[in-house]
Design an enzyme around this catalytic site. Structure first.
Site, PDB file in Angstrom:
ATOM      1  N   GLU A 108      41.559  35.114  45.726  1.00  0.00           N
ATOM      2  CA  GLU A 108      40.716  36.210  46.192  1.00  0.00           C
ATOM      3  C   GLU A 108      40.243  35.916  47.614  1.00  0.00           C
ATOM      4  OE1 GLU A 108      36.690  38.543  44.642  1.00  0.00           O
ATOM      5  OE2 GLU A 108      36.967  36.413  44.175  1.00  0.00           O
ATOM      6  N   LYS A 164      38.712  45.186  41.453  1.00  0.00           N
ATOM      7  CA  LYS A 164      37.686  44.343  40.828  1.00  0.00           C
ATOM      8  C   LYS A 164      36.520  45.178  40.326  1.00  0.00           C
ATOM      9  CE  LYS A 164      34.922  40.175  41.767  1.00  0.00           C
ATOM     10  NZ  LYS A 164      34.531  39.218  42.833  1.00  0.00           N
ATOM     11  N   CYS A 168      37.981  36.671  39.628  1.00  0.00           N
ATOM     12  CA  CYS A 168      36.761  35.895  39.834  1.00  0.00           C
ATOM     13  C   CYS A 168      35.682  36.156  38.781  1.00  0.00           C
ATOM     14  CB  CYS A 168      36.231  36.145  41.249  1.00  0.00           C
ATOM     15  SG  CYS A 168      35.131  34.836  41.850  1.00  0.00           S
TER      16      CYS A 168
END
Length: 520
Positions: A89, A189, A222
């Site tokens: 990321e 995300k 993440c």
């Protein structure tokens, strides 16, 4: 951890390659069972002033420096027969932007579900897609699936009630390219971590993609790993066995180091996790790995500024570590004792002369003082772990944690058993139930919960608790930021337990980290 510690990953690949060469029948068999994966921990070139607005050309010049490194790693991976590679990321554009200052770094992102597109072969089909074009061409050159993260933009109409005032959505986006350069899919995300430059999609992207070598993969990013959507729902609803996981994770010890939570997710759900982290040790950002439920090939290095490529063979059908294991007749005495404690029955041992029995209530002969200390910004209730053996209990709200332990030798260190059952509210809000055996930072109770990486204490132990959730992550970290695997995990009499004998290095953390997704 230095790069030398990850050598087994390459050695394992080399040994397997030799085995593959024995016969054509063996080769076909092995290729059906394994695939070759790579993750790259990238020390990205960052914007010197991410708050400053630059031109698109200036943004492309900075991103080109990172993309050049990506291409070098793809070609190195291709030489090892890699079939899929994952990059971290924020690895291309960096971080700490505002919504306005990141705009020149964003590519236009068409929906792969609506448009079939090969950016490398059709570079002029859409404007502002230079990064996508470069990644697509890398996938072709390397002959592998490629997963990367970039910032993307999507225009929206004022009639859209969610459309931002500037007339566009901005997303933190993972993209997946096939080995022929086709844009297979994208994931935006959902659980942003203090990312003011990006928008949260109106609906959760539940993205899977198929490969000819390992079947179905799932994608998330993440901070997503701590939430039900999309991480758990992907596994529950789509029968995913492999996860690609770009991340920019700052290590938080003792419970949420990058490699620690990556491995815990793989073990908890019985899946493979291909995790690529950014590499900025001065910011506490390191820790990548190729994790199976039973084995990990990882990298963690807080000293070396260079990046690192991990390559390993991965089983196409991962085998999990679950269940109650051995029959009673085959159990060692400590496990029989654990089962007796759970049942409340007397525990009996036979010596040369007679049988001695102790009631369960008497097993904890040394009841140490209870104290409180902050761990990961949460107020844990703890008891010190003293002596060479014992059974400890500590409770908070509805959760009671137990530790049954033996120590071959005592080290000059303080360990504690801690419990937390409540809402975590710092750097995110989510409900957790945690039982944790940790080494304290010093000899004072107030040091329990501090960040440490080195330890000498060896334990044989059972750790368990009466959790109110099925979603429990086994965290297991030993000295020098090394990972270990429990001997056994599972449910017994409505308690979830972790069992381990024969640690090879000092224990830093052994914890059961439960998430109650429905409680907020």
């Amino acid at each position: 951890m230095s790069g030398a510690r990850t050598a087994p990953a390459l050695f394992f690949l080399g040994c397997s390659a030799l085995a593959l060469g024995v016969s054509s029948a063996s080769q076909e068999h092995r290729e059906a069972e394994y695939y070759v994966a790579a993750v790259y921990e990238h020390p990205s070139v960052l914007s010197p002033n991410p708050l400053e607005l630059v031109s698109r050309q200036e943004a492309l010049e900075l991103m080109k420096q990172n993309l050049d490194v990506y291409e070098q790693q793809v070609m190195a991976a291709a030489q090892k027969g890699v079939q899929i590679i994952v990059f971290p990321e924020d690895g291309i554009h960096g971080f700490n932007f505002t919504r306005t200052s990141i705009y020149p770094f964003l590519d236009f992102m068409p929906s792969p579900k609506l448009v079939r597109w090969n950016p490398c072969l059709e570079p002029f089909r859409f404007n502002d897609t230079e990064v996508l074009q470069r990644l697509s061409c890398m996938a072709i050159k390397g002959g592998m699936f490629l997963v990367a993260n970039l910032g993307t933009k999507q225009p929206c109409l004022s009639s859209d009630p969610g459309c931002p005032q500037d007339g566009r959505y901005q997303f933190n986006t993972n993209v997946v390219f096939s080995d022929n350069g086709t844009l297979v899919d994208r994931y935006r995300k959902h659980n942003l971590y203090f990312e003011a430059a990006f928008d949260t999609p109106a609906n959760v992207d539940l993205i899977t993609f198929d490969t000819p070598f390992a079947g179905k993969f799932g994608v998330f990013t993440c901070f997503d790993i701590l939430f039900f959507d999309p991480a758990v729902r992907l596994l529950r609803d789509f029968e995913v066995k492999h996860i690609v996981y770009p991340t920019a994770w700052m290590n938080q010890l003792p419970l949420l180091a990058a490699i620690e939570i990556q491995k815990a997710f793989a073990t908890a759900f019985g899946v493979n996790v291909l995790a690529a982290n950014i590499h900025h040790p001065t910011l506490g950002m390191t820790g990548s790995g190729i994790h199976t439920p039973l084995k990990s090939f990882w990298y963690h290095d807080m000293d070396d500024p260079k990046g690192h490529l991990i390559i390993a063979q991965v089983a196409t059908n991962p085998q999990g570590l679950t269940g109650t294991g051995n029959t009673t007749s085959e159990m060692d005495p400590s496990h029989r004792k654990f089962l007796k404690i759970l049942s409340g029955d007397p525990y009996c041992e036979k010596d040369a002369q007679e049988v001695h029995c102790d009631e369960a209530a008497k097993w904890n002969v040394n009841v140490p003082p209870t104290f409180h200390s902050e761990m990961m910004y949460d107020n844990f209730t703890l008891v010190p772990v003293w002596g060479t053996e014992g059974h400890l209990q500590v409770c908070s709200n509805s959760l009671c944690c137990h530790l049954l332990y033996e120590r071959p030798t005592l080290s000059k260190e303080l360990y504690a058993l801690g419990v937390f059952d409540g809402l975590h509210t710092v750097h995110g809000t989510y409900y957790i139930q945690t039982c944790a055996l940790v080494k304290c930072g010093g000899l004072g109770f107030d040091t329990c919960g501090q960040e440490i990486t080195e330890a000498e204490g060896l334990f044989d132990f059972h750790l368990w608790g009466n959790f109110s959730t099925l979603y429990i992550f086994p965290l297991f970290l030993t000295s020098g930021m090394t990972l270990d695997t429990p001997d056994q995990l599972g449910w017994e009499n409505d308690h979830y337990f972790l069992r381990k004998r024969g640690l090879s290095s000092g224990l830093v953390t052994a914890a059961l980290y439960g998430r109650l997704y429905e409680r907020k």
